[in-house]
Enzyme design. Structure first.
Site, PDB file in Angstrom:
ATOM      1  N   LYS A 283      48.350  66.492 -43.837  1.00 30.29           N
ATOM      2  CA  LYS A 283      48.201  67.246 -42.589  1.00 30.29           C
ATOM      3  C   LYS A 283      46.782  67.151 -42.036  1.00 30.29           C
ATOM      4  O   LYS A 283      46.503  67.547 -40.914  1.00 30.29           O
ATOM      5  CB  LYS A 283      48.580  68.713 -42.814  1.00 30.29           C
ATOM      6  CG  LYS A 283      50.064  68.917 -43.149  1.00 30.29           C
ATOM      7  CD  LYS A 283      50.381  70.383 -43.378  1.00 30.29           C
ATOM      8  CE  LYS A 283      51.767  70.645 -43.922  1.00 30.29           C
ATOM      9  NZ  LYS A 283      52.824  70.618 -42.888  1.00 30.29           N
TER      10      LYS A 283
ATOM     11  N   HIS B 152      63.904  66.934 -45.108  1.00 31.55           N
ATOM     12  CA  HIS B 152      62.706  67.445 -44.434  1.00 31.55           C
ATOM     13  C   HIS B 152      61.447  66.638 -44.722  1.00 31.55           C
ATOM     14  O   HIS B 152      60.361  67.055 -44.319  1.00 31.55           O
ATOM     15  CB  HIS B 152      62.422  68.895 -44.838  1.00 31.55           C
ATOM     16  CG  HIS B 152      63.461  69.861 -44.372  1.00 31.55           C
ATOM     17  ND1 HIS B 152      63.357  70.565 -43.201  1.00 31.55           N
ATOM     18  CD2 HIS B 152      64.633  70.218 -44.919  1.00 31.55           C
ATOM     19  CE1 HIS B 152      64.418  71.347 -43.055  1.00 31.55           C
ATOM     20  NE2 HIS B 152      65.219  71.145 -44.085  1.00 31.55           N
TER      21      HIS B 152
ATOM     22  N   LYS C 291      55.556  76.359 -31.440  1.00 29.41           N
ATOM     23  CA  LYS C 291      55.185  77.762 -31.205  1.00 29.41           C
ATOM     24  C   LYS C 291      53.939  77.854 -30.323  1.00 29.41           C
ATOM     25  O   LYS C 291      53.873  78.659 -29.390  1.00 29.41           O
ATOM     26  CB  LYS C 291      54.955  78.481 -32.545  1.00 29.41           C
ATOM     27  CG  LYS C 291      56.235  78.585 -33.368  1.00 29.41           C
ATOM     28  CD  LYS C 291      55.997  78.974 -34.825  1.00 29.41           C
ATOM     29  CE  LYS C 291      57.272  78.725 -35.636  1.00 29.41           C
ATOM     30  NZ  LYS C 291      57.067  78.759 -37.082  1.00 29.41           N
TER      31      LYS C 291
ATOM     32  N   THR D 230      56.788  72.674 -36.773  1.00 32.82           N
ATOM     33  CA  THR D 230      57.419  73.663 -35.905  1.00 32.82           C
ATOM     34  C   THR D 230      56.354  74.556 -35.274  1.00 32.82           C
ATOM     35  O   THR D 230      56.579  75.147 -34.219  1.00 32.82           O
ATOM     36  CB  THR D 230      58.431  74.531 -36.676  1.00 32.82           C
ATOM     37  OG1 THR D 230      57.873  74.871 -37.949  1.00 32.82           O
ATOM     38  CG2 THR D 230      59.735  73.784 -36.886  1.00 32.82           C
TER      39      THR D 230
ATOM     40  N   LYS E 280      48.478  75.916 -41.011  1.00 37.35           N
ATOM     41  CA  LYS E 280      49.631  75.345 -41.703  1.00 37.35           C
ATOM     42  C   LYS E 280      49.248  75.190 -43.164  1.00 37.35           C
ATOM     43  O   LYS E 280      48.075  75.393 -43.517  1.00 37.35           O
ATOM     44  CB  LYS E 280      50.030  73.982 -41.100  1.00 37.35           C
ATOM     45  CG  LYS E 280      48.853  73.017 -40.904  1.00 37.35           C
ATOM     46  CD  LYS E 280      49.268  71.739 -40.176  1.00 37.35           C
ATOM     47  CE  LYS E 280      49.265  71.842 -38.672  1.00 37.35           C
ATOM     48  NZ  LYS E 280      50.560  71.660 -38.050  1.00 37.35           N
ATOM     49  N   ARG E 281      50.225  74.848 -44.030  1.00 40.05           N
ATOM     50  CA  ARG E 281      49.876  74.602 -45.426  1.00 40.05           C
ATOM     51  C   ARG E 281      48.748  73.573 -45.512  1.00 40.05           C
ATOM     52  O   ARG E 281      48.672  72.648 -44.684  1.00 40.05           O
ATOM     53  CB  ARG E 281      51.113  74.096 -46.184  1.00 40.05           C
ATOM     54  CG  ARG E 281      52.148  75.170 -46.431  1.00 40.05           C
ATOM     55  CD  ARG E 281      51.586  76.309 -47.256  1.00 40.05           C
ATOM     56  NE  ARG E 281      51.329  75.890 -48.598  1.00 40.05           N
ATOM     57  CZ  ARG E 281      52.084  76.207 -49.646  1.00 40.05           C
ATOM     58  NH1 ARG E 281      53.140  76.992 -49.495  1.00 40.05           N
ATOM     59  NH2 ARG E 281      51.785  75.770 -50.845  1.00 40.05           N
TER      60      ARG E 281
HETATM   61  O1  BZD Z   1      59.832  71.351 -43.058  1.00 39.43           O
HETATM   62  C1  BZD Z   1      58.596  71.033 -43.661  1.00 39.43           C
HETATM   63  C2  BZD Z   1      58.056  69.743 -43.060  1.00 39.43           C
HETATM   64  O2  BZD Z   1      56.854  69.390 -43.692  1.00 39.43           O
HETATM   65  C3  BZD Z   1      57.826  69.978 -41.574  1.00 39.43           C
HETATM   66  O3  BZD Z   1      57.408  68.801 -40.961  1.00 39.43           O
HETATM   67  C4  BZD Z   1      59.113  70.474 -40.925  1.00 39.43           C
HETATM   68  O4  BZD Z   1      58.868  70.864 -39.617  1.00 39.43           O
HETATM   69  C5  BZD Z   1      59.673  71.665 -41.685  1.00 39.43           C
HETATM   70  C6  BZD Z   1      61.012  72.103 -41.149  1.00 39.43           C
HETATM   71  O5  BZD Z   1      61.883  71.024 -41.046  1.00 39.43           O
HETATM   72  N1  BZD Z   1      58.781  70.943 -45.088  1.00 39.43           N
HETATM   73  C7  BZD Z   1      58.536  72.000 -45.864  1.00 39.43           C
HETATM   74  O6  BZD Z   1      58.122  73.047 -45.389  1.00 39.43           O
HETATM   75  N2  BZD Z   1      58.803  71.847 -47.173  1.00 39.43           N
HETATM   76  C8  BZD Z   1      58.620  72.791 -48.104  1.00 39.43           C
HETATM   77  O7  BZD Z   1      58.119  73.863 -47.856  1.00 39.43           O
HETATM   78  C9  BZD Z   1      59.051  72.491 -49.504  1.00 39.43           C
HETATM   79  C10 BZD Z   1      59.194  73.538 -50.361  1.00 39.43           C
HETATM   80  C11 BZD Z   1      59.596  73.302 -51.658  1.00 39.43           C
HETATM   81  C12 BZD Z   1      59.835  72.013 -52.074  1.00 39.43           C
HETATM   82  C13 BZD Z   1      59.687  70.958 -51.191  1.00 39.43           C
HETATM   83  C14 BZD Z   1      59.289  71.201 -49.900  1.00 39.43           C
END
Ligand code: BZD
Length: 833
Positions: A571, A372, A680, A676, A565-566
């Site tokens: 970002k 990811h 949405k 994602t 988003k986070r």
């Molecule tokens: O995963 C996210 C990516 O940043 C996005 O671009 C992607 O759309 C989504 C789904 O594939 N990654 C995360 O959300 N990652 C985490 O939340 C995470 C959590 C714990 C440790 C490492 C990453």
């Protein structure tokens, strides 16, 4: 004995006792009242919304369980190949509304509750979010189990039952983020079924001994008990109801009786407390790995419990162990469950006495791995010393695997020592570390990224050596998707009803490409009017929420511009807020006459920063303080409002996303794997302002580039730009005078003392790793085009909005899960009767 007669007793009596799902309103009110009376031990005169919610959930749960039983019985009888989705996060949000919709019982429950004096809306609102995830990765897992059930795929999830989910975010008066715990289980969770009899023993520490032929013995240490909690996952308009099994940690034996009897109470409960700690809390870091011992314990606890469960179920089929990969496929959601690879090896070799090479064959036909992220700070590595302490047998297995692996690398690329060093499962240096991504790739038969660009970056950058070694066929793409049930039907009834009315049925919810049928009506003024009315309705709904929670009035006629988003530097919420300041300065410089021509905007932010991510927290603080100044300035009144909505969650997303006119997905090119929320927003008819990154690219391909606002440098330019920043820096004043003016304004003290913001401003002036200064002017240009498109031709904007929704068919998670099923899992659908 196999000789017993089932059912015991009188079959007719059993049958008469069975409840069916096709309840009428009367059955429903009866069931709710029954639960109020007997499950909650309350009565008509002392039941509040929360109680009504709990009783309603228990009533709906009965229907889920009936379908769940039917589904699981069918799986047991027909023994299909099953897929297991191992994810440390499932960001479920609320369940009741989704369950009622999927069961097709929403209207009946609404009528029933009305008869009992409650509104369904209030009852739904009393549910607390299950926030067992950080962001995209966790929400993706939730969408995938929804689609698995809807597409009738035998798919189970395995996760951890954290006592505390994602922290609650509070915003202090000075704009800083504060964190409060999220004890989400405090009111009990009606959706889980405790399976106190389904358990697994999980060992930590102790001693590992090597025997002959690769076998070993692992003994001693501490044993922790994993207890299962099941959560039924209903498909939409089908009986197929799958399961997520969440593990909870318990001490193996109550507590140390010896110490207790000796009067040492603290000592006696110490081990039992430390065992229960494992599933205490979700780690709140996204895209950053936390090298904490407890995190590794969580990972192993969950992998070991899940594999023992999967193995037990497989053995019940009576098949020989060599058949395992024909009956089981396990999808690894990122590297978090990579320990499942050496754990399956351990079970096969040490416990089942399968020869080492045969065992490795089985393992490497069982696992598939999804990556990811390509961000280096997110790639998991664990100190060998920690493994030695907690998982000594797994360390031996990893060393043995590495030994054979590196020999085959040497055979394929003789003398390429650099390649060997890069591919090794062990990173040398101050203290050896285990590279989980390398182990995951080695142990899996397929590896995939989550959008076309991302998968290509995986192949050409972080896993290039592995592509050279294994061949490119192993490295695939499965572009992410979202469930249209939650992310349109449930969160946006106004638009969903209009779509159903226009297309003549609800079939589009299970075949999202049918949305194309809306294109026929894109130029019909009546339809356009209805389309605009749905959006206006959602904006008013959000404005009401903002009024109720923040006490701020926003003009719902203004353009709603949303970035949620986070909070992360990559970002680039920073780019957004800097653009807002530029807009503000422009307004300030205008005459009152000129200001009347400005397109009014409401800019909304929401998202959590990891508690230890100082710069992300500073960015939140900047957003809040910029908002305060702008919202209080009469010069900006009615034309610019800026708000940070606290405590972003799935439920808040469901309110925000349908209300957007434009949403921002503006990561530095090449950094956002997919995204994602971009899907949405577009599915809900919001237009997209973004960089050429992640799934934005595929969205533009589908909806047409004329319908998105792209800006910024492209991925291939990023490396060179970073090099320039490092070795030939150019002052911001020269690169972008507009940005320089904004930074100067921040340092003027207008938004609070300059010393607060200096570290942030310095990240841009020095190094500018995320290329804010390179993309700023292009961003402003794109924003200008957004303003013009919105004001100059509102009808054209509506048309764009219709076209966008109509062309989002590709992004259903049903498509994504079917791709996994067909191209990776080799698994078939199974109808439940
Ligand atoms: O995963 C996210 C990516 O940043 C996005 O671009 C992607 O759309 C989504 C789904 O594939 N990654 C995360 O959300 N990652 C985490 O939340 C995470 C959590 C714990 C440790 C490492 C990453």
């Amino acid at each position: 004995t196999g000789k017993e007669k089932w059912p015991r007793g009188d079959e007719e009596t059993w049958k008469a006792g069975l409840r069916s799902v096709d309840a009428d309103v009367n059955d429903i009110t009866k069931s709710i009242v029954h639960h109020i009376q007997t499950s909650l031990a309350r009565q008509a005169y002392n039941i509040d919304n929360l109680g009504a919610y709990q009783a309603t959930a228990l009533a709906a749960r009965e229907d889920l369980i009936i379908n769940w039983n039917q589904t699981q019985m069918t799986y047991t009888r027909k023994q299909p190949k099953r897929a297991y989705y191992l994810s440390l996060e499932f960001l479920m949000g609320r369940t009741l509304d989704n369950a009622l919709l999927n069961l097709g019982l929403k209207e009946k429950f609404e009528t029933g509750l009305d008869k009992l004096g409650f509104t369904l809306e209030d009852v739904l609102d009393s549910e607390r979010d299950a926030a067992l995830g950080n962001g995209g990765l966790g929400r993706l897992a939730a969408c995938y189990v929804d689609s698995g059930a809807t597409c009738e795929i035998p798919l189970w999830g395995y996760g951890l039952r954290y006592h505390y989910g994602m922290f609650q975010q509070l915003i202090a008066p000075d704009g800083s983020q504060l964190e409060a715990p999220d004890p989400w289980l405090d009111n009990s969770n009606p959706w889980e079924i405790p399976r106190l009899d389904v358990t697994a023993d999980v060992r930590f520490g102790g001693h590992a001994e090597k025997l002959d032929k690769g076998r070993g013995i692992w003994s001693g240490g501490q044993e922790v008990l994993a207890v299962a909690y099941d959560c039924p996952i209903p498909g939409s308009d089908t009986k197929s109801t799958n399961n997520i099994r969440f593990w909870s940690a318990r001490p193996r034996r109550g507590f140390d009786l010896q110490s207790f009897n000796a009067g040492d109470y603290d000592r006696a409960v110490e081990t039992s407390n430390s065992a229960a700690n494992i599933t205490n809390v979700l780690y709140p870091n996204d895209n950053h790995y936390a090298g904490k011992s407890l995190r590794l314990q969580q990972q192993y606890f969950w992998c070991a419990a899940s594999l023992s469960d999967i193995m037990r179920r497989f053995k019940n089929t009576g098949q020989p162990i060599s058949e395992f990969p024909n009956h089981v496929v396990i999808q690894l959601n990122d590297t978090h469950p990579t320990l499942a690879i050496p754990e399956l090896m351990r079970i096969l070799v040490d416990e089942e006495e399968v020869p080492w090479d045969d065992a490795w064959q089985i393992v490497t036909r069982t696992f598939a791995f999804t990556n990811h992220t390509v961000l280096p700070e997110a790639l998991e590595k664990w100190p060998v010393s920690l493994f030695q302490q907690l998982l000594p047998r797994h360390l031996q297995i990893i060393y043995d695997l590495n030994w054979t692996f590196l020999q085959s690398v040497e055979r394929k690329f003789p003398g390429d020592v650099d390649k060997m060093a890069r591919m090794s499962l062990i990173e040398e240096g101050h203290g050896q570390q285990i590279r989980m991504a390398n182990l995951a790739v080695l142990g899996s038969f397929k590896v995939n990224g989550v959008a076309e660009l991302h998968s290509e970056l995986v192949r050409t950058t972080i896993l290039k050596d592995f592509v050279d070694f294994f061949g490119v066929d192993k490295f695939r793409n499965v572009t992410n998707g979202i469930t249209p049930r939650r992310w349109l039907d449930q969160c946006n009834p106004a638009l969903s009803n209009l779509i159903t009315e226009t297309l003549g049925s609800r079939a589009w919810l299970k075949d999202l490409y049918l949305l194309k049928g809306l294109l026929e009506h894109e130029s019909d003024p009546t339809f356009q009017k209805k389309w605009a009315a749905a959006k206006a309705n959602n904006k008013e709904r959000l404005a009401k929420y903002i009024k109720n929670t923040l006490g701020v009035t926003v003009d719902s006629k203004a353009m709603f511009d949303i970035q949620v988003k986070r909070i992360h530097e990559y970002k680039r919420q920073s780019l957004n807020i800097l653009g807002v300041i530029h807009r503000y300065l422009t307004i300030k410089a205008m005459s009152p006459e000129e200001r009347t021509k400005v397109t009014p905007r409401v800019v909304l932010f929401a998202g959590k920063a990891a508690p230890g991510y100082w710069m992300a927290k500073l960015i939140i603080r900047l957003i809040v303080n910029v908002g305060k100044v702008i919202n209080a300035d009469p010069d900006a009144k009615g034309i610019l409002t800026v708000l940070f909505l606290p405590d972003y969650s799935v439920s808040l997303a469901e309110l925000l996303i349908p209300a957007s006119d434009i949403s921002e997905h503006i990561s530095t090119a090449g950094t956002e794997a997919s995204g994602t929320s971009n899907m949405k927003f577009c599915l809900n008819g919001g237009l997209l302002l973004g960089t050429v990154d992640g799934a934005n690219i595929e969205i533009a391909e589908e909806v047409g580039e004329e319908n998105v606002f792209f800006f910024g440098h492209l991925t291939p330019a990023v490396e060179e730009l970073r090099y320039q920043h490092r070795y030939h820096p150019m002052p911001v004043e020269k690169k972008s005078p507009a940005l320089a003016a904004v930074l100067e304004d921040i340092m003027s003290g207008r938004y609070g003392d300059a010393s607060i913001w200096e570290p942030f401003v310095n990240t841009i002036r020095q190094g500018d790793y995320y290329l804010i200064s390179d993309d700023f002017d292009s961003y402003l240009q794109a924003q200008k085009m957004v303003d013009e498109a919105y004001t100059k031709d509102p009808q054209q904007w509506i048309k764009k909005s219709i076209q966008t929704t109509a062309k989002m068919g590709k992004f259903s998670s049903d498509r994504a899960i079917m791709t996994y099923a067909e191209e990776i899992w080799n698994i078939e659908t199974l109808k439940i009767n």
